[in-house]
Write a protein that holds these residues in place. Structure first.
Motif, short mmCIF file in Angstrom:
data_model
loop_
_atom_site.label_atom_id
_atom_site.label_comp_id
_atom_site.label_asym_id
_atom_site.label_seq_id
_atom_site.Cartn_x
_atom_site.Cartn_y
_atom_site.Cartn_z
N TYR A 48 0.91 -1.28 -0.13
CA TYR A 48 0.16 -0.13 -0.01
C TYR A 48 0.73 1.29 -0.15
CZ TYR A 48 -4.14 -2.86 0.90
OH TYR A 48 -5.04 -3.80 0.70
N TRP A 128 -4.53 6.11 -1.89
CA TRP A 128 -5.55 6.11 -2.86
C TRP A 128 -5.26 5.25 -4.28
CZ3 TRP A 128 -5.89 8.22 -8.01
CH2 TRP A 128 -7.27 8.18 -8.48
N ASP A 130 -2.84 2.98 -4.46
CA ASP A 130 -2.71 1.69 -4.37
C ASP A 130 -3.61 0.92 -3.75
OD1 ASP A 130 -0.09 1.13 -4.85
OD2 ASP A 130 0.89 2.03 -2.93
N GLY A 131 -4.94 1.62 -3.66
CA GLY A 131 -6.08 0.57 -3.13
C GLY A 131 -6.27 0.72 -1.76
N HIS A 132 -5.77 1.39 -0.87
CA HIS A 132 -5.94 1.28 0.58
C HIS A 132 -7.33 1.32 0.71
CE1 HIS A 132 -5.42 1.58 4.85
NE2 HIS A 132 -4.31 1.51 4.59
N PRO A 133 -7.87 0.28 1.57
CA PRO A 133 -9.26 0.01 1.92
C PRO A 133 -10.00 1.25 2.67
CG PRO A 133 -8.14 -1.40 3.19
CD PRO A 133 -7.07 -0.93 2.29
N ARG A 137 -12.75 6.17 -2.35
CA ARG A 137 -12.65 5.57 -3.80
C ARG A 137 -12.10 6.43 -4.93
NH1 ARG A 137 -12.55 2.54 -0.26
NH2 ARG A 137 -13.59 0.36 -0.02
N PRO A 175 -5.89 -0.41 -9.37
CA PRO A 175 -7.37 -0.92 -8.88
C PRO A 175 -8.05 -0.28 -10.07
CG PRO A 175 -6.38 -0.37 -7.05
CD PRO A 175 -5.41 0.23 -8.20
N GLU A 423 -7.66 -11.93 -7.09
CA GLU A 423 -7.18 -10.48 -7.57
C GLU A 423 -6.56 -11.20 -8.88
OE1 GLU A 423 -6.36 -7.54 -3.89
OE2 GLU A 423 -4.79 -8.53 -4.79
N LYS A 436 -6.37 -5.32 -7.96
CA LYS A 436 -6.51 -5.15 -6.56
C LYS A 436 -7.87 -4.88 -6.01
CE LYS A 436 -2.92 -3.34 -4.62
NZ LYS A 436 -2.01 -2.37 -4.06
N VAL A 438 -10.34 -3.32 -3.30
CA VAL A 438 -10.03 -2.32 -2.57
C VAL A 438 -11.09 -2.21 -1.24
CG1 VAL A 438 -10.18 0.20 -2.56
CG2 VAL A 438 -9.40 -0.70 -4.58
#
Length: 453
Positions: A48, A128, A130-133, A137, A175, A423, A436, A438
Motif C-alpha cells: 500500500y 488512494w 494503491d487501493g488502500h481500503p 474511492r 485498482p 485478484e 487489486k 479495494v
C-alpha cells in the motif's frame, strides 16, 4: 525449555522480518509468534505504499510470502490494535510485544496556504492509488497544472502517477477505480520542487531513470540549476549514486524540446514560501530561489518567483501515529526507545514492550536497514527474558477464542492466498496481471470465502 509467546503488531516488512529473524536466531527457548495487522492483507507499505508501476520493488512481497508460507508464524489480519485487541489483552496471552506499525501519516509543512482546498498530502494520494481500503474511492483530479513538493522517491512516485497516461498503468495491479479516476485527469504539467540542488536529491537512480521512460511525457530541467558549487562537484565525484543521477539529468538537458502531451518539470534551488489561493482553493505557489552555501546546504537569494497551479502535493516525509497505552514522541513521530526497548516518560525501559522499523527509528532507510533494525531489537528481547510478562493464558488458541468472542472477523495466511488468487483471476479476465480488491468487506469476504464473496 522456556517458550516465548510473542505478539508483533504490524505485518509489513519490519514485522515479518522481525518474526523471521527470531525464528532463525540461536536461542535457548522455543518461540510462538503471532502477527497482527489492521489490514486484511499482509505486507504493509510494500502493498500500500509502493507505486503500482514498480514491480521490481514489489518483488519484495515474494520474499515476505516465503516467510509466512512456512507455517511457523500465524497472521491475524483485520484486527485493530487498541480496538479489537488491547495492551492488556496482549499481557494476558503473550510474554512480549513488538510494535512494527510503520509511519503512514504525512509530515506537516508549515507554510501559509498549505491547508487550502487542492493541497494534499502525498501519503493520502499514494494510499488512494494503491487501493488502500480505508481511504475514499475517488480523488479530485481536476488540475491541469500541479506542484509536488519534495525531492525523494515518494515525490517522484506521485509526480509520475500524475503525469503518466492511465493506459500505461494497465500492465500493473492498479485498482479499477484508480484507473477510471486517472482517465478523467486534465493534467498537462507536473512541477517537482526541491530546496537544494540536483546533487543533493534523495531519489534513487532507478526511480530517476524510470521517470525518463514514461511514454508521451517530456522531462523539463533548467540549465540555471546545474551551475554546481564545489561541494556538489565533490559529491558527484565521490558517490557513485550521485554520479549516475547527475549523468541522467544532464542527458535530459541535451534532449531536444519534445512534443509530448504532458510535461514533468524538475525545479531545483526552489524553497516553497506560500501556497497561493482564491476562494479557498489553490491557485499558485510562491517560492524563493536558493543557492549553494558552500557547505552542501543552501541559502536564500531573496529572489521570489510564482507559478500558477491548481493543486499541490507535499511529499516531505512520513510521520508515525500514536498507539493506545504505548508511549509516543509527538515531536519525532516515533515510539521512544533505546535500541528497540520502549521507554516511558521518565526514560525508563517498559518491560515486555519493543519497537522496530519506522515507528522505532523514523521513516528513513530501506529494507537492509529494516533487517538490521529488527536484529538490534531482538537482541534485547532475547536478553530480557527475566523481565518478560507472565501471561495468565498463553495457550495459542486463547487469542482465537478472544477474537471470536468479540466478533472480530479476522483473516489468515490461507485467507491471503484466497485473496491473492482472486485478484489474479480478476486481472486475467481483463487481460491484466492483477486487479487489486479495494473494499475492506470484500477483501475479508474473499479471504474467508464467505457467501458475500
Amino acid at each position: 525449555m522456556t517458550k516465548l509467546r510473542l505478539a508483533i503488531v504490524g505485518a509489513g516488512p519490519a514485522g515479518i522480518y522481525a518474526a523471521d529473524l527470531l525464528i532463525k536466531a540461536e536461542r535457548h527457548f522455543d518461540v510462538s509468534i503471532d502477527l497482527f495487522d489492521h489490514l486484511p492483507a499482509p505486507y504493509g507499505l510494500v502493498r500500500y505504499g509502493v507505486a503500482p508501476d514498480h514491480p521490481r520493488i514489489k518483488g519484495i512481497i515474494g520474499a515476505l510470502r516465503e516467510v509466512l508460507d512456512r507455517g511457523d508464524i500465524r497472521f491475524f489480519g483485520n484486527v485493530r490494535y487498541g480496538v479489537d485487541l488491547t495492551l492488556s489483552d496482549l499481557k494476558k496471552h503473550y510474554n512480549a510485544v513488538i510494535f512494527a506499525t510503520g509511519a503512514i501519516r504525512d509530515a506537516t509543512l508549515d507554510i501559509a496556504g498549505i491547508d487550502l482546498d487542492g493541497s494534499y498530502g502525498a501519503a493520502d494520494f499514494v494510499s488512494w492509488f494503491d487501493g488502500h481500503p480505508d481511504v475514499p474511492r475517488t480523488w479530485p483530479l481536476t488540475a491541469s497544472s500541479v506542484a509536488v513538493l519534495g525531492n525523494g522517491n515518494v515525490a517522484l512516485d506521485v509526480a509520475r502517477i500524475l503525469a503518466k497516461h492511465p493506459d500505461d498503468l494497465l500492465p500493473t495491479e492498479i485498482p479499477a477505480n484508480v484507473y477510471e479516476g486517472l482517465q478523467e485527469s486534465p493534467v498537462t504539467d507536473v512541477h517537482v520542487f526541491g530546496r537544494r540542488g540536483p546533487a543533493q536529491v534523495k531519489f534513487t537512480p532507478l526511480e530517476l531513470r524510470e521517470l525518463g521512460e514514461v511514454p508521451d511525457v517530456d522531462i523539463v530541467v533548467a540549465d540555471e540549476d546545474f551551475d554546481l558549487d564545489p561541494a556538489s562537484e565533490a559529491a558527484i565525484a565521490s558517490n557513485k549514486q550521485v554520479m549516475v543521477i547527475n549523468r541522467v539529468m544532464n542527458q535530459w538537458r541535451t534532449r531536444p524540446a519534445g512534443t509530448a502531451s504532458r510535461r514533468l518539470h524538475l525545479h531545483f534551488y526552489a524553497k516553497p514560501l506560500e501556497v497561493l489561493g482564491a476562494d479557498g482553493a489553490v491557485t499558485g505557489i510562491r517560492y524563493e530561489r536558493t543557492r549553494p552555501d558552500g557547505a552542501g546546504g543552501v541559502e536564500g537569494t531573496g529572489e521570489i518567483r510564482e507559478l500558477p497551479i491548481q493543486a499541490l502535493y507535499r511529499a516531505v516525509g512520513y510521520f508515525g501515529s500514536p498507539l493506545p497505552d504505548v508511549p509516543f514522541d509527538e515531536r519525532r513521530g516515533v515510539i521512544p526507545n533505546r535500541e528497540g526497548r520502549v521507554l516511558d516518560d521518565h526514560d525508563e525501559v517498559v518491560p515486555g514492550v519493543y519497537a522496530t522499523g519506522w515507528i522505532k527509528r523514523g521513516p528513513v532507510g530501506l529494507i537492509g536497514h529494516t533487517k538490521s533494525d529488527a536484529m538490534e531489537t531482538l537482541s534485547h528481547l532475547v536478553r530480557d527474558q527475566a523481565s518478560w510478562w507472565t501471561p495468565a493464558d498463553p495457550a495459542e488458541e486463547s487469542i482465537v477464542t478472544l477474537l471470536d468472542s468479540r466478533g472480530v472477523v479476522f483473516t489468515t495466511v490461507d485467507g491471503w492466498h484466497h485473496l491473492d488468487q482472486y485478484e489474479l483471476g480478476l486481472g486475467a479476465a481483463a487481460g491484466r496481471t492483477r486487479i487489486k480488491v479495494v473494499a475492506r468487506d470484500e477483501m475479508v469476504a474473499v479471504s474467508n470465502q464467505t457467501p458475500e464473496a
